[in-house]
Design a protein around this motif. Structure first.
Motif, PDB file in Angstrom:
ATOM      1  N   ALA A  56       0.827  -1.208   0.000  1.00 39.22           N
ATOM      2  CA  ALA A  56       0.000   0.000   0.000  1.00 39.22           C
ATOM      3  C   ALA A  56       0.862   1.259   0.000  1.00 39.22           C
ATOM      4  CB  ALA A  56      -0.934  -0.009   1.209  1.00 39.22           C
ATOM      5  N   PHE A  57       1.937   1.253   0.806  1.00 37.73           N
ATOM      6  CA  PHE A  57       2.812   2.427   0.893  1.00 37.73           C
ATOM      7  C   PHE A  57       3.448   2.748  -0.463  1.00 37.73           C
ATOM      8  CE2 PHE A  57       7.211   3.932   1.253  1.00 37.73           C
ATOM      9  CZ  PHE A  57       6.997   5.170   1.852  1.00 37.73           C
ATOM     10  N   TRP A  58       4.057   1.753  -1.103  1.00 35.94           N
ATOM     11  CA  TRP A  58       4.783   2.001  -2.354  1.00 35.94           C
ATOM     12  C   TRP A  58       3.837   2.352  -3.500  1.00 35.94           C
ATOM     13  CZ3 TRP A  58       9.541   3.309  -2.326  1.00 35.94           C
ATOM     14  CH2 TRP A  58      10.415   2.806  -1.356  1.00 35.94           C
ATOM     15  N   VAL A  59       2.678   1.687  -3.564  1.00 31.69           N
ATOM     16  CA  VAL A  59       1.725   1.975  -4.636  1.00 31.69           C
ATOM     17  C   VAL A  59       1.170   3.390  -4.494  1.00 31.69           C
ATOM     18  CG1 VAL A  59      -0.534   1.357  -5.563  1.00 31.69           C
ATOM     19  CG2 VAL A  59       1.127  -0.428  -5.094  1.00 31.69           C
ATOM     20  N   ARG A  60       0.830   3.788  -3.282  1.00 32.19           N
ATOM     21  CA  ARG A  60       0.332   5.160  -3.060  1.00 32.19           C
ATOM     22  C   ARG A  60       1.409   6.185  -3.385  1.00 32.19           C
ATOM     23  NH1 ARG A  60      -2.229   3.103   2.020  1.00 32.19           N
ATOM     24  NH2 ARG A  60      -4.466   2.918   1.632  1.00 32.19           N
ATOM     25  N   LEU A  61       2.640   5.914  -2.956  1.00 34.10           N
ATOM     26  CA  LEU A  61       3.735   6.851  -3.207  1.00 34.10           C
ATOM     27  C   LEU A  61       3.975   7.007  -4.708  1.00 34.10           C
ATOM     28  CD1 LEU A  61       5.905   8.647  -1.974  1.00 34.10           C
ATOM     29  CD2 LEU A  61       7.441   6.659  -1.923  1.00 34.10           C
ATOM     30  N   ALA A  62       3.912   5.887  -5.452  1.00 35.34           N
ATOM     31  CA  ALA A  62       4.097   5.951  -6.901  1.00 35.34           C
ATOM     32  C   ALA A  62       2.977   6.749  -7.560  1.00 35.34           C
ATOM     33  CB  ALA A  62       4.160   4.539  -7.478  1.00 35.34           C
ATOM     34  N   ALA A  63       1.758   6.574  -7.087  1.00 32.57           N
ATOM     35  CA  ALA A  63       0.620   7.308  -7.652  1.00 32.57           C
ATOM     36  C   ALA A  63       0.739   8.805  -7.390  1.00 32.57           C
ATOM     37  CB  ALA A  63      -0.689   6.773  -7.068  1.00 32.57           C
ATOM     38  N   ILE A  64       1.190   9.174  -6.188  1.00 30.22           N
ATOM     39  CA  ILE A  64       1.365  10.593  -5.858  1.00 30.22           C
ATOM     40  C   ILE A  64       2.500  11.202  -6.684  1.00 30.22           C
ATOM     41  CG2 ILE A  64       2.046  12.191  -4.025  1.00 30.22           C
ATOM     42  CD1 ILE A  64       0.612  10.296  -2.055  1.00 30.22           C
ATOM     43  N   ALA A  65       3.606  10.469  -6.823  1.00 32.78           N
ATOM     44  CA  ALA A  65       4.729  10.959  -7.624  1.00 32.78           C
ATOM     45  C   ALA A  65       4.313  11.159  -9.075  1.00 32.78           C
ATOM     46  CB  ALA A  65       5.890   9.968  -7.538  1.00 32.78           C
ATOM     47  N   SER A  66       3.497  10.240  -9.586  1.00 29.90           N
ATOM     48  CA  SER A  66       3.017  10.341 -10.961  1.00 29.90           C
ATOM     49  C   SER A  66       2.143  11.574 -11.149  1.00 29.90           C
ATOM     50  CB  SER A  66       2.232   9.078 -11.320  1.00 29.90           C
ATOM     51  OG  SER A  66       1.661   9.179 -12.596  1.00 29.90           O
ATOM     52  N   SER A  67       1.262  11.823 -10.195  1.00 29.61           N
ATOM     53  CA  SER A  67       0.358  12.975 -10.299  1.00 29.61           C
ATOM     54  C   SER A  67       1.129  14.287 -10.240  1.00 29.61           C
ATOM     55  CB  SER A  67      -0.677  12.931  -9.172  1.00 29.61           C
ATOM     56  OG  SER A  67      -1.484  11.773  -9.270  1.00 29.61           O
ATOM     57  N   GLY A  68       2.086  14.374  -9.313  1.00 30.48           N
ATOM     58  CA  GLY A  68       2.874  15.596  -9.199  1.00 30.48           C
ATOM     59  C   GLY A  68       3.681  15.883 -10.453  1.00 30.48           C
ATOM     60  N   THR A  69       4.290  14.841 -11.008  1.00 30.09           N
ATOM     61  CA  THR A  69       5.063  15.005 -12.241  1.00 30.09           C
ATOM     62  C   THR A  69       4.155  15.421 -13.389  1.00 30.09           C
ATOM     63  OG1 THR A  69       6.635  13.301 -11.509  1.00 30.09           O
ATOM     64  CG2 THR A  69       6.645  13.866 -13.853  1.00 30.09           C
ATOM     65  N   ALA A  70       2.982  14.801 -13.466  1.00 32.03           N
ATOM     66  CA  ALA A  70       2.050  15.109 -14.561  1.00 32.03           C
ATOM     67  C   ALA A  70       1.606  16.568 -14.526  1.00 32.03           C
ATOM     68  CB  ALA A  70       0.840  14.183 -14.484  1.00 32.03           C
ATOM     69  N   VAL A  71       1.355  17.112 -13.334  1.00 30.46           N
ATOM     70  CA  VAL A  71       0.948  18.521 -13.219  1.00 30.46           C
ATOM     71  C   VAL A  71       2.028  19.429 -13.797  1.00 30.46           C
ATOM     72  CG1 VAL A  71       0.512  20.400 -11.591  1.00 30.46           C
ATOM     73  CG2 VAL A  71      -0.569  18.184 -11.235  1.00 30.46           C
ATOM     74  N   LEU A  72       3.274  19.155 -13.415  1.00 26.38           N
ATOM     75  CA  LEU A  72       4.387  19.975 -13.894  1.00 26.38           C
ATOM     76  C   LEU A  72       4.539  19.867 -15.412  1.00 26.38           C
ATOM     77  CD1 LEU A  72       6.769  21.810 -13.306  1.00 26.38           C
ATOM     78  CD2 LEU A  72       8.138  19.771 -12.798  1.00 26.38           C
TER      79      LEU A  72
END
Length: 306
Positions: A12-28
């Motif tokens: 759960a930790f790694w999957v959530r972290l990957a999803a958050i990193a993906s969203s932040g990168t996508a915004v930029l």
């Protein structure tokens, strides 16, 4: 904390972290690509920006879907909510297809009415920065995929891998469209659209494969058999059946035991085998049916007639 709980929490930790990193990168990426498209009016830049907007939407949706997929089993969903990941993959594929069609129409229009790209240097610098950010994100996603085998993160990573190829193409298209070959902009956009359609098909295939309760990989099956047959109290096994829902593996089989064992002894052997399988393939649920060895052939013969 037991092994199963610890593994589930790590997932759960790694999957959530990957999803958050993906969203932040996508915004930029969306912000800088839209700026580059605005100042260059390059169709290839629009293709890249559109793809990043798709990635942003998919990444945000992943965070929402994962709230359900990672929730523990309840009274209405005894086997958990893991298949929500596969459903998210299908929804992502639908948006990928929509984006691909948009790019195909835009690419055909630019192919029929080619134009010189202005301020191409800005588009080139933005694309170089985009490639660097995407490489970092993909490297992190691949690490998470190796740890979790998450369908959602695998589908998300496919978007960003396509971005790498797409952005290299953007560099070429921007260079050629400055007067060398004007139709390069439109042709590249069409190519990206076709590639995204192929990627969507791949996501659909993987998602459906998981929804259909497929068997575990051959390597996992061999590991299960080795654990069972290497136990001193096990005389054999049959009817091994497996499936996976999200990150949880479900394993069931018939364990062949000596006729003269007491119920308590047979239970103890089953518990030891279940513990070893959980340790090797956690998170998983193991269901063992204990069979006296003298009834095995009769049971197998009966099953063949059904």
């Amino acid at each position: 904390m037991n092994k199963v709980t610890e593994t589930a929490e790590n997932y759960a930790f790694w999957v959530r972290l990957a999803a958050i990193a993906s969203s932040g990168t996508a915004v930029l990426l969306v912000v800088i690509k839209l700026y580059a498209w605005f100042v260059t009016d390059a169709s290839a830049m629009l293709a890249s920006a559109t793809d990043s907007m798709l990635d942003l939407f998919a990444s945000v949706m992943n965070i929402i879907i994962l709230r359900f997929a990672l929730a523990p089993a309840d009274k209405e969903h005894r086997f958990g909510h893991g298949k929500a990941e596969s459903l998210a993959g299908l929804v992502q594929a639908a948006f990928v297809l929509g984006s691909a069609l948009l790019l195909l129409f835009n690419g055909v229009s630019r192919l029929l009415n080619p134009q010189v790209v202005v301020n191409a240097d800005i588009g080139i610098w933005v694309t170089v920065i985009t490639i660097a950010l995407t490489l970092l994100l993909v490297a992190f996603q691949q690490y998470v995929i190796r740890l979790t085998r998450s369908v959602v993160i695998s589908a998300d990573a496919l978007h960003y891998k396509s971005d790498l190829l797409l952005n290299v193409g953007v560099l070429v298209a921007l260079f050629l469209s400055q007067g060398i070959w004007l139709r390069a902009d439109g042709l590249f956009t069409i190519g990206v659209g076709c590639y995204l359609m192929w990627g969507a098909g791949k996501i659909i295939w993987v998602s459906i494969h998981h929804l259909m309760d497929h068997e575990l990989e051959e390597e996992d099956l061999e590991q299960i058999k080795a654990i069972v047959l290497n136990h001193d109290g096990a005389l054999g096994m049959h009817e091994l059946r497996t499936r996976q829902s999200g990150n949880i593996r479900f394993i069931q089989f018939h364990l062949e035991l000596d006729d003269n064992l007491s119920l308590l002894e047979a239970h103890g052997i089953g518990e030891e085998i279940e513990f070893k399988i959980n340790k090797a393939l956690a998170p998983c649920e193991v269901f063992i049916h204990h069979d006296p060895t003298s009834v095995v052939q009769k049971e197998l013969a009966r099953d063949e007639t059904l």
